[in-house]
Structures are given as C-alpha cells and as structure tokens.
Design an enzyme around this catalytic site. Structure first.
Site, PDB file in Angstrom:
ATOM      1  N   ASP A   9      -3.156 -26.342 -54.929  1.00 27.89           N
ATOM      2  CA  ASP A   9      -2.121 -25.767 -55.899  1.00 27.89           C
ATOM      3  C   ASP A   9      -1.106 -27.048 -55.779  1.00 27.89           C
ATOM      4  O   ASP A   9      -0.455 -27.208 -54.876  1.00 27.89           O
ATOM      5  CB  ASP A   9      -1.162 -24.640 -55.245  1.00 27.89           C
ATOM      6  N   GLU A  70      -5.995 -26.339 -59.189  1.00 25.36           N
ATOM      7  CA  GLU A  70      -5.317 -25.603 -60.308  1.00 25.36           C
ATOM      8  C   GLU A  70      -5.002 -26.511 -61.364  1.00 25.36           C
ATOM      9  O   GLU A  70      -4.247 -27.625 -61.310  1.00 25.36           O
ATOM     10  CB  GLU A  70      -4.322 -24.582 -59.862  1.00 25.36           C
ATOM     11  N   ASP A 143       2.601 -21.362 -51.780  1.00 25.98           N
ATOM     12  CA  ASP A 143       1.847 -22.563 -52.269  1.00 25.98           C
ATOM     13  C   ASP A 143       0.400 -22.458 -51.621  1.00 25.98           C
ATOM     14  O   ASP A 143      -0.629 -22.893 -52.113  1.00 25.98           O
ATOM     15  CB  ASP A 143       2.243 -23.879 -52.132  1.00 25.98           C
TER      16      ASP A 143
END
Length: 161
Positions: A9, A70, A143
C-alpha cells in the site's frame, strides 16, 4: 505448490506491506505485515532511499514471487499525490531490481476481491482481511491491513503454476 506474495500500500509517510503464502488449495497464510515509516522533516530523496532500503530487506527476508501494488487513488491534493507517486515509483523499481513480477490493482478491485463489494469501507475490508487470513485481530497499522488486502486480491485473481 505455494507462492509468496508481497502486497504493498504505497505512501510516503507510511508504506504498508503484507506477505502472504498461498497454497495449492488457495489457502492463504499471513507471514508478516507492517509499515515502512519515514520522517516528515527529512528531505524527500532521503525518505525515498529509506523506502527502497527497507523494501530490499523485506525482499531479502521473504523472497516473494510476486509484488502486488495498489494503484494510486488521485485525490484533491495534487502535491500529496505527486509525492506518493514518487514513492510508488521507488516501490516498482525495488521490485524490478529484484526481478520480481508486479501486478497492479485499483482500490475498487481490491475491495471487490476481499469483501465482494467494490465500495466496501475500510472497516469492512479490514474485517475481511482478519477473517480470510484467520488472524486473531485486525492488522495494525491500517496501511499494513490494506497491504494484506492487496496481496489477497492478487491471490484470488491469479492462477499459480
């Protein structure tokens, strides 16, 4: 046969990471998760170097077969988006230097894969990560939970040989 997936992330202050092991029967096991934290008062280039160095250590330790990252969600703060994009570039470079395949997923794809609802909220996704990986509690920081969701998304959308 199984594969190790490193979910990422991206961020500049906090980059979440999560490592899962995927077995032939599609069972998943959480190996590790956490967050790479950089200090806001440091120059950007120092923060990017730290991010790369930490990722190198994670790669060396877990030897992932796949990097799942991501894609950026572009928000109203253009300056922040540009800085996070630079961090994402370092993340992709780290994977390429280690000769690891990379896959990219949008936030909607990740939510759909983990919770079966592309508009799921953060809490719903975190609860599903906990459930799917049979964890005792929701991974922290946020996260890290998001990074595990990215890895789960990869495991559910790819076929491993």
């Amino acid at each position: 046969m199984y594969k190790y997936i490193l979910g990422i992330d991206p961020g500049i202050a906090d980059t979440g990471y999560g490592v899962i092991k995927v077995y032939e029967n599609n069972k998943m096991e959480c190996i590790d998760y956490g967050s790479i934290v950089t200090k806001p008062k440091q120059p950007l280039e120092n923060r990017l170097v730290l991010l790369h160095q930490e990722l190198e250590e994670i790669i060396k330790k877990y030897k992932p077969d796949l990097f799942a990252v991501e894609e950026l969600f572009f928000n109203k703060n253009t300056a922040t988006a540009l800085i996070v994009a630079q961090a994402r570039g370092v993340i992709l470079l780290s994977a390429m230097l280690a000769k690891i395949d990379i896959v990219h997923y949008t936030p909607g794809q990740i939510k759909q894969a983990v919770s079966a609802f592309g508009q799921a909220n953060k809490g719903q996704v975190q609860k599903m990560v906990k459930l799917l990986l049979n964890l005792k509690e929701i991974p922290k920081p946020d996260d890290a939970a998001d990074a595990l969701a990215v890895a789960i998304c990869a495991s559910s959308t790819l076929k491993f040989n």
